[in-house]
Design a protein around this motif. Sequence first.
Motif, short mmCIF file in Angstrom:
data_model
loop_
_atom_site.label_atom_id
_atom_site.label_comp_id
_atom_site.label_asym_id
_atom_site.label_seq_id
_atom_site.Cartn_x
_atom_site.Cartn_y
_atom_site.Cartn_z
N ARG A 122 0.84 -1.21 0.00
CA ARG A 122 0.00 0.00 0.00
C ARG A 122 0.87 1.25 0.00
O ARG A 122 0.62 2.20 -0.74
CB ARG A 122 -0.94 0.01 1.21
N ILE A 123 1.89 1.27 0.85
CA ILE A 123 2.80 2.43 0.90
C ILE A 123 3.57 2.55 -0.41
O ILE A 123 3.71 3.64 -0.97
CB ILE A 123 3.76 2.34 2.10
N TRP A 124 4.06 1.42 -0.92
CA TRP A 124 4.87 1.47 -2.15
C TRP A 124 4.07 2.06 -3.31
O TRP A 124 4.57 2.93 -4.03
CB TRP A 124 5.39 0.08 -2.52
N GLU A 156 -8.36 2.55 6.24
CA GLU A 156 -8.70 1.21 5.76
C GLU A 156 -9.54 1.31 4.50
O GLU A 156 -10.29 2.26 4.31
CB GLU A 156 -9.46 0.42 6.83
N LEU A 157 -9.41 0.31 3.63
CA LEU A 157 -10.23 0.25 2.43
C LEU A 157 -11.67 -0.04 2.84
O LEU A 157 -11.93 -1.03 3.53
CB LEU A 157 -9.73 -0.83 1.47
N GLN A 158 -12.58 0.82 2.44
CA GLN A 158 -14.00 0.62 2.69
C GLN A 158 -14.66 0.40 1.33
O GLN A 158 -14.57 1.25 0.46
CB GLN A 158 -14.61 1.85 3.37
N ASN A 159 -15.32 -0.75 1.17
CA ASN A 159 -15.90 -1.11 -0.13
C ASN A 159 -14.86 -1.04 -1.23
O ASN A 159 -15.12 -0.57 -2.34
CB ASN A 159 -17.10 -0.21 -0.46
N GLY A 160 -13.64 -1.46 -0.90
CA GLY A 160 -12.57 -1.53 -1.90
C GLY A 160 -11.92 -0.21 -2.23
O GLY A 160 -11.21 -0.12 -3.25
N THR A 172 -5.86 8.07 -3.77
CA THR A 172 -7.00 7.15 -3.75
C THR A 172 -6.47 5.77 -4.08
O THR A 172 -5.88 5.55 -5.14
CB THR A 172 -8.08 7.54 -4.77
N GLN A 173 -6.66 4.85 -3.13
CA GLN A 173 -6.33 3.45 -3.40
C GLN A 173 -7.63 2.71 -3.63
O GLN A 173 -8.63 2.96 -2.95
CB GLN A 173 -5.56 2.84 -2.23
N MET A 174 -7.59 1.81 -4.62
CA MET A 174 -8.78 1.06 -5.00
C MET A 174 -8.41 -0.40 -5.22
O MET A 174 -7.30 -0.69 -5.68
CB MET A 174 -9.37 1.63 -6.30
#
Length: 197
Positions: A122-124, A156-160, A172-174
């Motif tokens: 995630r950090i990378w 935390e990822l919520q609904n991806g 934005t991470q997905m």
Amino acid sequence: MISQNILVCIRRADGSRKTDEAVKELARQCLSEDIAEIARSERGKPSFPQRQDLFFSVSHSGGYFVCAFAPCEIGVDMQEIKHLRGETPESASPRLGRMAARFFHPDEAAYVAGDTYFRFFRIWTAKEAYVKLTGQGIDNDFSSLSVLPEGKSLPELQNGEASWRAAGACFTQMQVAQGYSFCVCTREERKIEVLYL
């Protein structure tokens, strides 16, 4: 024609096209834009010289090729979450922890230590997306930059999906593919559309 949104085009990598050819093809297919030329800055950041209002960023990992188009500067990164042959996620964690200590900001390395295997990726991807946005690339300043929000942990990822601000940028991470970490980075919030080809 590009809208005010970000368009992320994801397709299986087939290895038959060079990156520039693939970007031009996706611009034709997804934006109805005929791009004649792709230029690169001294540090390698790509751009469309004839289109100052259209920006893009690319990433390759595992079996995927990703190209994000936007009406603003953008960085995108996708990484396959994997370990070396003979490793398990648990046995890979010490190696990834050492990499985090070497290449990440101390706050990021501390965050990664809480769940090394998944947090590392995630950090990378967030850091890679940021340096693609800025055009600085991975250099000696990579470890001085933190992509963590002020709380010093990623949401935390919520609904991806998870979004936050850090280092003067929006992240934005997905969850776009099983077993991959993916991040888009811009200076301002934009709606993201994902197109699978």
